[in-house]
Design an enzyme around this catalytic site. Structure first.
Site, short mmCIF file in Angstrom:
data_model
loop_
_atom_site.label_atom_id
_atom_site.label_comp_id
_atom_site.label_asym_id
_atom_site.label_seq_id
_atom_site.Cartn_x
_atom_site.Cartn_y
_atom_site.Cartn_z
N SER A 1 0.83 -1.19 0.00
CA SER A 1 0.00 0.00 0.00
C SER A 1 0.87 1.25 0.00
O SER A 1 1.73 1.43 -0.87
CB SER A 1 -0.94 -0.04 1.20
N GLU B 1 -1.43 -2.26 -8.46
CA GLU B 1 -2.69 -2.54 -7.78
C GLU B 1 -3.13 -1.27 -7.08
O GLU B 1 -2.35 -0.32 -6.98
CB GLU B 1 -2.54 -3.69 -6.78
N HIS C 1 -4.58 -5.53 -2.03
CA HIS C 1 -5.41 -5.35 -0.84
C HIS C 1 -6.50 -6.40 -0.67
O HIS C 1 -7.17 -6.43 0.35
CB HIS C 1 -6.08 -3.97 -0.89
#
Length: 315
Positions: free
Chosen positions: A109, A207, A272
């Site tokens: 992230s 992503e 995620h």
């Protein structure tokens, strides 16, 4: 340096804060693997103004740097994403960290900003993994097993795919694995003092989380216009949890990345979403975009970089 039971590992929060009960879960998880967690100040700190940051920028930067430079710390777990890692990059002492023995760093992230900085400034590989303080990780056995394996038996990790993997643009690509969270890659583009951008011969992993298609469109255009994709040999897409419909995002990626003439694979199981895999960045791999789409590592030359040693990358 191979992480083994009994080793001391750092728990730091370079971005957002982890609630106390989540930190306790992270500590317990690491202890269950036979490791000795060392909780750094950022893991429990509070920013003087911004509730979305785990402590002041200097506190978070110092924790990352001190953990990296401490020879008694075998590895570093970034326990929370959110936002904030980009704020500490200019506070890190590149020379001091370059002089230290490399060690594995785990996170995903927002930690993508650190992955990129360490790749470019230090020339070291890192691990794109789920965050320890995510409550769902405790019950997500697939993600948990993948993370534990990446930490304790990294050389056994050689390939990734998923039941939902799909080939968007056919082909085969070889190259060093780079990338991570798309919005963070866009956010760190164009920084003053950044080394000359050269992703030639790299496979890009992308992503994101809670992003609309138009924002993903903007991030991709930022990277395309900056030259970030120049020389990239292939693109592996991960999860798009709580984003716009995945088919819509895949269609956008084909529209914008297809003209590059490189293979593109979707839904390769990192990011995620549930069942998230742990994937090393900075190591050579092969992207197979065909009937059975997958990402594989190139068999390691015994004289070259090892996932366990997390040594310097060759130019």
């Amino acid at each position: 340096m191979r992480i083994q039971p009994g080793d001391r590992v750092a728990l730091v929060a370079p971005a957002g804060p982890a609630p106390g009960e989540h930190l306790a879960v992270a500590v317990g998880m690491v202890e269950s693997w036979g490791l000795r967690p060392v909780t750094y100040p950022s893991a429990t700190a509070a920013h003087t103004r911004a509730h979305y940051l785990s402590g002041d920028d200097r506190v978070r930067a110092d924790d990352v740097q001190q953990a990296w430079c401490d020879p008694d710390i075998a590895g570093i777990f970034c326990i929370r994403g959110g936002y904030g890692a980009v704020r500490i990059l200019d506070l890190l002492d590149r020379d001091a960290m370059a002089a230290a023995e490399p060690k594995p760093l785990y996170g995903s992230s927002d930690v993508t900003a650190l992955h990129e900085w360490m790749r470019e400034q230090l020339g070291v590989p890192t691990w794109f993994t789920p965050m320890l303080s995510i409550p769902s990780l405790v019950t997500d056995q697939v993600s948990l097993d993948a993370l534990r394996t990446a930490v304790l038996d990294p050389d056994s990790v050689r390939a990734w795919t998923s039941d939902h993997a799909v080939t968007l643009v056919e082909g085969r690509a070889e190259g060093r694995l780079i990338g991570g969270n798309l919005s963070l890659l866009s956010m760190t583009t164009g920084a003053r003092g950044r080394p000359r951008l050269d992703n030639t011969g790299c496979i890009a992993l992308l992503e994101d989380f809670t992003e609309s298609t138009y924002r993903i469109d903007g991030y991709l255009h930022t990277l395309l216009r900056s030259g970030w994709f120049d020389g990239v040999t292939g693109v592996a897409l991960g999860s798009w949890a709580r984003c716009s419909p995945v088919d819509e995002i895949h269609a956008l990626c084909v529209e914008l990345l297809g003209p590059l003439g490189i293979p593109v694979v979707g839904e390769l199981g990192f990011g995620h979403g549930p069942g998230a895999q742990s994937i090393p960045l900075g190591v050579p791999g092969v992207l197979l975009a065909g009937d059975s789409p997958a990402l594989q590592l190139v068999p390691r030359d015994p004289t070259s970089h090892s996932l366990t040693s997390s040594g310097r990358l060759s130019p």
